[in-house]
Design an enzyme around this catalytic site. Structure first.
Site, PDB file in Angstrom:
ATOM      1  N   HIS A   1      32.935  12.397  35.162  1.00 46.43           N
ATOM      2  CA  HIS A   1      33.192  13.477  34.037  1.00 46.43           C
ATOM      3  C   HIS A   1      33.688  12.597  32.884  1.00 46.43           C
ATOM      4  O   HIS A   1      34.212  11.639  32.818  1.00 46.43           O
ATOM      5  CB  HIS A   1      34.484  14.312  34.734  1.00 46.43           C
ATOM      6  CG  HIS A   1      34.880  15.341  33.683  1.00 46.43           C
ATOM      7  ND1 HIS A   1      35.550  15.619  32.671  1.00 46.43           N
ATOM      8  CD2 HIS A   1      34.727  16.961  34.002  1.00 46.43           C
ATOM      9  CE1 HIS A   1      35.877  16.652  32.185  1.00 46.43           C
ATOM     10  NE2 HIS A   1      35.328  17.700  33.217  1.00 46.43           N
TER      11      HIS A   1
ATOM     12  N   ASP B   1      39.747   9.486  39.794  1.00 40.44           N
ATOM     13  CA  ASP B   1      39.829  10.637  39.214  1.00 40.44           C
ATOM     14  C   ASP B   1      39.690  11.731  40.322  1.00 40.44           C
ATOM     15  O   ASP B   1      38.710  12.162  40.912  1.00 40.44           O
ATOM     16  CB  ASP B   1      38.562  10.917  38.275  1.00 40.44           C
ATOM     17  CG  ASP B   1      38.453  12.447  37.803  1.00 40.44           C
ATOM     18  OD1 ASP B   1      39.390  13.201  38.302  1.00 40.44           O
ATOM     19  OD2 ASP B   1      37.516  12.716  37.111  1.00 40.44           O
TER      20      ASP B   1
ATOM     21  N   GLN C   1      38.473  16.725  41.789  1.00 36.06           N
ATOM     22  CA  GLN C   1      37.945  17.666  42.698  1.00 36.06           C
ATOM     23  C   GLN C   1      38.045  17.051  44.255  1.00 36.06           C
ATOM     24  O   GLN C   1      37.404  17.368  45.115  1.00 36.06           O
ATOM     25  CB  GLN C   1      36.425  17.546  42.632  1.00 36.06           C
ATOM     26  CG  GLN C   1      35.887  17.919  40.994  1.00 36.06           C
ATOM     27  CD  GLN C   1      36.023  19.471  40.850  1.00 36.06           C
ATOM     28  OE1 GLN C   1      36.344  20.027  41.859  1.00 36.06           O
ATOM     29  NE2 GLN C   1      36.112  19.731  39.475  1.00 36.06           N
TER      30      GLN C   1
ATOM     31  N   LYS D   1      43.107  23.442  39.042  1.00 36.05           N
ATOM     32  CA  LYS D   1      42.335  23.397  40.137  1.00 36.05           C
ATOM     33  C   LYS D   1      42.843  23.598  41.405  1.00 36.05           C
ATOM     34  O   LYS D   1      42.053  23.788  42.316  1.00 36.05           O
ATOM     35  CB  LYS D   1      41.519  22.212  40.008  1.00 36.05           C
ATOM     36  CG  LYS D   1      40.721  22.253  38.583  1.00 36.05           C
ATOM     37  CD  LYS D   1      39.807  20.930  38.559  1.00 36.05           C
ATOM     38  CE  LYS D   1      39.282  20.371  37.331  1.00 36.05           C
ATOM     39  NZ  LYS D   1      38.176  21.065  36.544  1.00 36.05           N
TER      40      LYS D   1
ATOM     41  N   CYS E   1      30.506  18.632  31.501  1.00 39.60           N
ATOM     42  CA  CYS E   1      31.057  17.418  31.160  1.00 39.60           C
ATOM     43  C   CYS E   1      30.704  16.219  31.680  1.00 39.60           C
ATOM     44  O   CYS E   1      31.452  15.319  32.052  1.00 39.60           O
ATOM     45  CB  CYS E   1      32.409  17.800  31.216  1.00 39.60           C
ATOM     46  SG  CYS E   1      33.281  18.862  30.227  1.00 39.60           S
TER      47      CYS E   1
HETATM   48  N1  PMP Z   1      37.463  15.014  36.319  1.00 40.33           N
HETATM   49  C1  PMP Z   1      36.810  16.010  37.159  1.00 40.33           C
HETATM   50  C2  PMP Z   1      36.073  15.284  38.205  1.00 40.33           C
HETATM   51  C3  PMP Z   1      36.742  17.223  36.727  1.00 40.33           C
HETATM   52  O1  PMP Z   1      36.232  18.196  37.528  1.00 40.33           O
HETATM   53  C4  PMP Z   1      37.394  17.789  35.494  1.00 40.33           C
HETATM   54  C5  PMP Z   1      37.608  19.032  35.337  1.00 40.33           C
HETATM   55  N2  PMP Z   1      36.486  19.686  35.119  1.00 40.33           N
HETATM   56  C6  PMP Z   1      38.243  16.832  34.862  1.00 40.33           C
HETATM   57  C7  PMP Z   1      38.086  15.248  35.235  1.00 40.33           C
HETATM   58  C8  PMP Z   1      39.094  17.194  33.870  1.00 40.33           C
HETATM   59  O2  PMP Z   1      40.222  17.857  34.107  1.00 40.33           O
HETATM   60  P1  PMP Z   1      40.764  18.760  33.135  1.00 40.33           P
HETATM   61  O3  PMP Z   1      39.868  19.600  32.189  1.00 40.33           O
HETATM   62  O4  PMP Z   1      41.737  19.746  33.796  1.00 40.33           O
HETATM   63  O5  PMP Z   1      41.872  17.839  32.291  1.00 40.33           O
END
Ligand code: PMP
Length: 412
Positions: free
Chosen positions: A129, A206, A209, A232, A370
């Protein structure tokens, strides 16, 4: 880590605890398949947020009156709940942030320069991401290091032997997802921790998920840092977590300066509080933290292992069901994948798919998620992505498949 649920939960009944799921969209029952972007909230979390404002609200820390103490106790108690969810040795290793993005930036800015220097390498994969890419690029630019990305297989699988070949004596930090938000691939964190340790590199996971879909245990995973976002995990938005090893947090300088993160302040200089407060400058997201605590109580009362099994079966069903849709191509078919099913359709662009099936009340996400480097790697500009939560059900995929067939007829 605590699993309080001895018996298999009734997931259909649990679904009824999410008020938004009974609404209609475009005159059709909502089919919510966008939980990877953000999950819906159970009544219990909504009630906890309401009660925190209606009954115990006041600013935390330093207050000597009843409400401030009640608020502080409720806020600080959630650190223990997070530590328990993550199997972390101490609640002092839990730092509240605004989200995973802030957590990763905090690590990059405060831990990064302590271990990464000029000419060094930060190793990620193409499946990150943006939140697990850009902070490392910023760190690399600051210290004169380089970001290197290992590939994944064309089926989205992770090849650990290939990954090892990207490690060398200059690799000082490795940052990987627990689970890819596009491919659903589950990364072998325990083995990777050992590899990082042997390489003398810090290991950042990270977990956005990850811990929302499966039990985790920091001791067993063996990483140095693990981050996730509360929104999430059925909790409020605006609250995230950074877990870090106590000895690493202790040597890190503050992230932001301000109230709450200090020990003594003089005009010329200040001394800082110990972790976790050193990293929580200013009024924190008090009610969001309390809401996250309620969400953790909720998932733990079900049992993360039960959630994992329920969702694994659903993902298998979703694949089977969508495989019947003409011209559908899966992006990410690794064994044991979790949470998300990304795909393209020969007949239509992902944006058109999403817009059209929205007419049937189906919410999926379309775009680069993203993860632009991953789109480039798979030579697509975007994908459609259906993603699940504990409230998802087989019929969600039935409706999605029927709706996609309709898209095929319109564009075919
Ligand atoms: N890493 C991963 C794998 C994600 O799925 C996300 C959210 N889509 C993020 C980081 C970023 O999370 P946040 O926007 O809640 O800070």
């Amino acid at each position: 880590m605590t699993d309080t649920s001895a018996h298999k939960p009734d997931f259909a009944a649990l679904r009824n605890q999410f008020p938004i799921l009974s609404r209609e969209v475009n005159g059709k029952p909502l089919v919510y398949l966008d939980s990877a972007a953000s999950s819906q909230k159970p009544q219990l979390v909504l009630d906890a947020v309401h009660a925190a404002y209606a009954e115990t609200y006041s600013n935390v820390h330093r207050g000597l009156h009843f409400l401030s103490e009640a608020s502080t106790d409720a806020y600080e108690a959630v650190r223990g709940k997070v530590a328990n969810l993550l199997g972390a040795p101490s609640h002092d290793e839990v730092i509240f942030t605004s989200g995973a993005t802030m957590s990763l930036n905090l690590i990059a800015q405060c831990h990064g320069p302590l271990v990464v220097g000029e000419g060094d390498e930060i190793l990620i994969t193409v499946a990150e991401h943006h939140a697990n890419i850009v902070p490392w690029q910023m760190l690399a630019q600051r210290v004169g290091a380089k970001v290197v990305a290992a590939p994944v297989g064309k089926d989205g699988s992770f090849d650990i032997e290939l990954f090892k070949t990207y490690i060398n004596s200059r690799t000082k930090l490795i940052a990987l997802p627990h689970v890819s938000n596009v491919l659903g691939t589950v990364f072998p964190i325990t083995e990777l921790s050992e590899i990082a340790r042997n390489a003398g590199a810090s290991f950042v996971v990270d977990g956005c998920q990850g811990c929302i879909h499966m039990p985790v245990d920091m001791a067993a995973l063996g990483c140095d840092f693990y981050v996730f976002s509360g929104h999430k995990l059925y909790g409020p938005s605006g609250i995230g977590v950074l877990w870090g090893r106590a000895e690493l947090l202790a040597e890190m300088p503050p992230f932001m300066g301000g109230g709450d993160m200090i020990d003594v302040v003089e005009i010329e200089r200040s001394t800082y509080a110990a972790p976790p407060h050193r990293f929580e400058a200013g009024t924190p997201p008090i009610v969001e933290v309390i809401g996250l605590g309620a969400a953790i109580d909720f998932v733990q009362s079900i049992g993360m292992d039960h959630i994992y099994q329920h969702e694994a079966a659903l993902i298998a069903y979703g694949h089977e069901r969508l495989a019947d849709v003409k011209g559908l191509n899966f992006i990410g078919e690794a064994d044991g994948k979790s949470g998300v099913i990304s795909f393209t359709l020969d007949a239509a662009h992902p944006h058109d798919i999403s817009t059209l099936i929205d007419q049937d009340g189906v919410a999926i996400r379309a775009g680069h998620h993203c993860a632009q480097p991953l789109m480039t790697f798979f030579d697509v500009s975007s994908t459609a992505r259906a993603s699940i939560g504990l409230y998802s059900q087989e019929s969600d995929f039935d409706v999605l498949a029927t709706s996609l067939e309709k898209v095929n007829r319109i564009f075919g």
